[in-house]
Design a protein around this motif. Structure first.
Motif, PDB file in Angstrom:
ATOM      1  N   LEU A  61      -1.835   1.278 -10.181  1.00 34.39           N
ATOM      2  CA  LEU A  61      -1.107   0.180  -9.544  1.00 34.39           C
ATOM      3  C   LEU A  61      -2.045  -0.781  -8.843  1.00 34.39           C
ATOM      4  O   LEU A  61      -1.859  -2.003  -8.899  1.00 34.39           O
ATOM      5  N   ALA A  62      -3.071  -0.250  -8.183  1.00 28.61           N
ATOM      6  CA  ALA A  62      -4.021  -1.115  -7.478  1.00 28.61           C
ATOM      7  C   ALA A  62      -4.735  -2.037  -8.455  1.00 28.61           C
ATOM      8  O   ALA A  62      -4.884  -3.242  -8.208  1.00 28.61           O
ATOM      9  N   GLY A  63      -5.186  -1.495  -9.569  1.00 21.38           N
ATOM     10  CA  GLY A  63      -5.866  -2.314 -10.567  1.00 21.38           C
ATOM     11  C   GLY A  63      -4.941  -3.324 -11.217  1.00 21.38           C
ATOM     12  O   GLY A  63      -5.326  -4.478 -11.454  1.00 21.38           O
ATOM     13  N   LEU A  64      -3.712  -2.905 -11.484  1.00 19.24           N
ATOM     14  CA  LEU A  64      -2.750  -3.810 -12.092  1.00 19.24           C
ATOM     15  C   LEU A  64      -2.411  -4.965 -11.147  1.00 19.24           C
ATOM     16  O   LEU A  64      -2.336  -6.120 -11.562  1.00 19.24           O
ATOM     17  N   GLN A  65      -2.223  -4.633  -9.868  1.00 22.86           N
ATOM     18  CA  GLN A  65      -1.887  -5.701  -8.929  1.00 22.86           C
ATOM     19  C   GLN A  65      -3.022  -6.702  -8.799  1.00 22.86           C
ATOM     20  O   GLN A  65      -2.790  -7.906  -8.669  1.00 22.86           O
ATOM     21  N   ALA A  98      -0.605   1.242  -2.438  1.00 25.90           N
ATOM     22  CA  ALA A  98      -1.582   0.895  -3.476  1.00 25.90           C
ATOM     23  C   ALA A  98      -1.840  -0.603  -3.519  1.00 25.90           C
ATOM     24  O   ALA A  98      -2.869  -1.040  -4.049  1.00 25.90           O
ATOM     25  N   PHE A  99      -0.932  -1.395  -2.955  1.00 26.83           N
ATOM     26  CA  PHE A  99      -1.005  -2.846  -3.107  1.00 26.83           C
ATOM     27  C   PHE A  99      -1.700  -3.529  -1.935  1.00 26.83           C
ATOM     28  O   PHE A  99      -1.555  -3.112  -0.786  1.00 26.83           O
ATOM     29  N   ASN A 100      -2.400  -4.619  -2.248  1.00 24.12           N
ATOM     30  CA  ASN A 100      -2.922  -5.510  -1.221  1.00 24.12           C
ATOM     31  C   ASN A 100      -1.728  -6.225  -0.577  1.00 24.12           C
ATOM     32  O   ASN A 100      -0.964  -6.886  -1.271  1.00 24.12           O
ATOM     33  N   PRO A 101      -1.565  -6.120   0.738  1.00 22.59           N
ATOM     34  CA  PRO A 101      -0.371  -6.685   1.380  1.00 22.59           C
ATOM     35  C   PRO A 101      -0.178  -8.181   1.147  1.00 22.59           C
ATOM     36  O   PRO A 101       0.959  -8.656   1.134  1.00 22.59           O
ATOM     37  N   GLN A 102      -1.280  -8.934   0.964  1.00 26.11           N
ATOM     38  CA  GLN A 102      -1.104 -10.378   0.808  1.00 26.11           C
ATOM     39  C   GLN A 102      -0.393 -10.742  -0.498  1.00 26.11           C
ATOM     40  O   GLN A 102       0.152 -11.839  -0.632  1.00 26.11           O
ATOM     41  N   GLY A 103      -0.349  -9.802  -1.431  1.00 27.69           N
ATOM     42  CA  GLY A 103       0.359 -10.050  -2.677  1.00 27.69           C
ATOM     43  C   GLY A 103       1.593  -9.203  -2.837  1.00 27.69           C
ATOM     44  O   GLY A 103       2.147  -9.101  -3.938  1.00 27.69           O
ATOM     45  N   CYS A 104       2.055  -8.590  -1.723  1.00 27.63           N
ATOM     46  CA  CYS A 104       3.189  -7.664  -1.809  1.00 27.63           C
ATOM     47  C   CYS A 104       4.114  -7.836  -0.610  1.00 27.63           C
ATOM     48  O   CYS A 104       4.127  -7.015   0.303  1.00 27.63           O
ATOM     49  N   PRO A 105       4.911  -8.894  -0.586  1.00 30.05           N
ATOM     50  CA  PRO A 105       5.853  -9.073   0.520  1.00 30.05           C
ATOM     51  C   PRO A 105       6.983  -8.045   0.452  1.00 30.05           C
ATOM     52  O   PRO A 105       7.468  -7.715  -0.625  1.00 30.05           O
ATOM     53  N   VAL A 106       7.378  -7.538   1.623  1.00 28.12           N
ATOM     54  CA  VAL A 106       8.490  -6.595   1.728  1.00 28.12           C
ATOM     55  C   VAL A 106       9.589  -7.250   2.556  1.00 28.12           C
ATOM     56  O   VAL A 106       9.352  -7.691   3.675  1.00 28.12           O
TER      57      VAL A 106
END
Length: 286
Positions: A61-65, A98-106
């Motif tokens: 997931l980290a690589g895909l994101q 797994a995600f960088n927060p700047q590209g993963c809004p919740v």
């Protein structure tokens, strides 16, 4: 969309199923009965084997994101639904790390504000849809308008009963315009909810999460199950499928969500953008 034949949840003996995405997907047109499902199923996985596999999926997931964010051509919307204490927050904490927060809004959808109530029920949802390059997460979602609204009779049946088709049309609009939708329903049984409420109450660091209102909602268990059944049956489409995740065992919940999400994004084949034409292949910076 009408409700067809009963869905099949896979084998009852926990035979190992390697394709969790296919196994847990709600097939369009099938009729869901959550009370007939095994909420503790693990499909052959045990906790010891699942732990390193989860690490592997989180690395995927980290690589895909990273590629998805760099490409910035499409978006992914993850919808998390489930009854109180089903594990929505825990899933975000364990899987989405797994995600960088700047590209993963919740986004957590709570009681609508005065401003939101002045618009149609999908207005606040459309505003929160992730931008290109983002993998956005809805903790609860537009489905509350056919769940809690239905259970508490907040609007007449004639109003909420039309919303299944409206939601399908809304999600199709999003997918037609570059948003991939992945919907997870975290499914636990009534005994598991009781145990989680008790554990929440007994832990001084978590008691703040406990509310007497939770027990009042628990009395409506059967009403919620009926609402969940219909929502899952009528809104799992080829463009925006539901995945019902057996969530009694948190470690399996995490593995299933991570694997299905990684497989879905992999199919999108995100790629790093090409290097600018004026950048030489053998540059040495001094």
């Amino acid at each position: 969309m009408g409700i067809g034949a009963p869905d099949r949840f896979g084998p009852c003996d926990d035979t190992l199923m390697t394709d969790l995405r296919e196994t847990l997907r709600v097939r369009p047109g099938s009729r869901i009965r959550l009370d007939r499902r095994d909420h503790g199923a693990t499909y052959g996985w045990d906790k010891t084997a699942a732990e390193p596999e989860l690490v592997k999926q989180l690395e995927r997931l980290a690589g895909l994101q990273d590629r998805f964010w760099a490409e910035a051509k499409r978006s992914v919307l993850v919808v998390l639904q489930g009854i109180d204490a089903a594990g929505k927050d825990g899933t975000i904490n364990k899987v989405m790390e797994a995600f960088n927060p700047q590209g993963c809004p919740v986004i957590s959808f709570k009681v609508p504000s005065i401003e939101e109530l002045a618009h149609d029920y999908l207005w606040r949802v459309h505003r929160a849809v992730p931008r290109k390059g983002e993998i956005g997460i809805f903790n609860r979602s537009h489905y509350e308008d056919v769940l809690i609204v239905r259970v508490h009779d907040l609007v007449p049946r004639a109003v909420w009963s039309k919303r299944y088709d409206q939601i399908n049309a809304f999600e199709r609009h999003l997918t037609d315009n570059g948003t991939t939708i992945v919907k997870f329903f975290l499914s636990i049984d009534r005994d598991e909810q009781r145990d989680r409420f008790q554990a929440r109450y007994d832990d001084p660091t978590k008691r703040w999460k406990f509310s007497m209102g939770d027990l009042e909602e628990r009395k409506r268990w059967d009403d919620y199950q009926a609402a969940f059944d219909e929502a899952l049956s009528r809104t799992s489409t080829p463009a925006a499928p539901w995945y019902v995740i057996p969530a009694n065992r948190k470690w399996f919940r995490n593995l299933a969500v991570a694997t299905i999400l990684a497989d879905t994004i992999t199919d999108l084949e995100p790629k790093y953008p090409p290097v600018d034409a004026d950048v030489p292949p053998d540059l040495v910076i001094t």
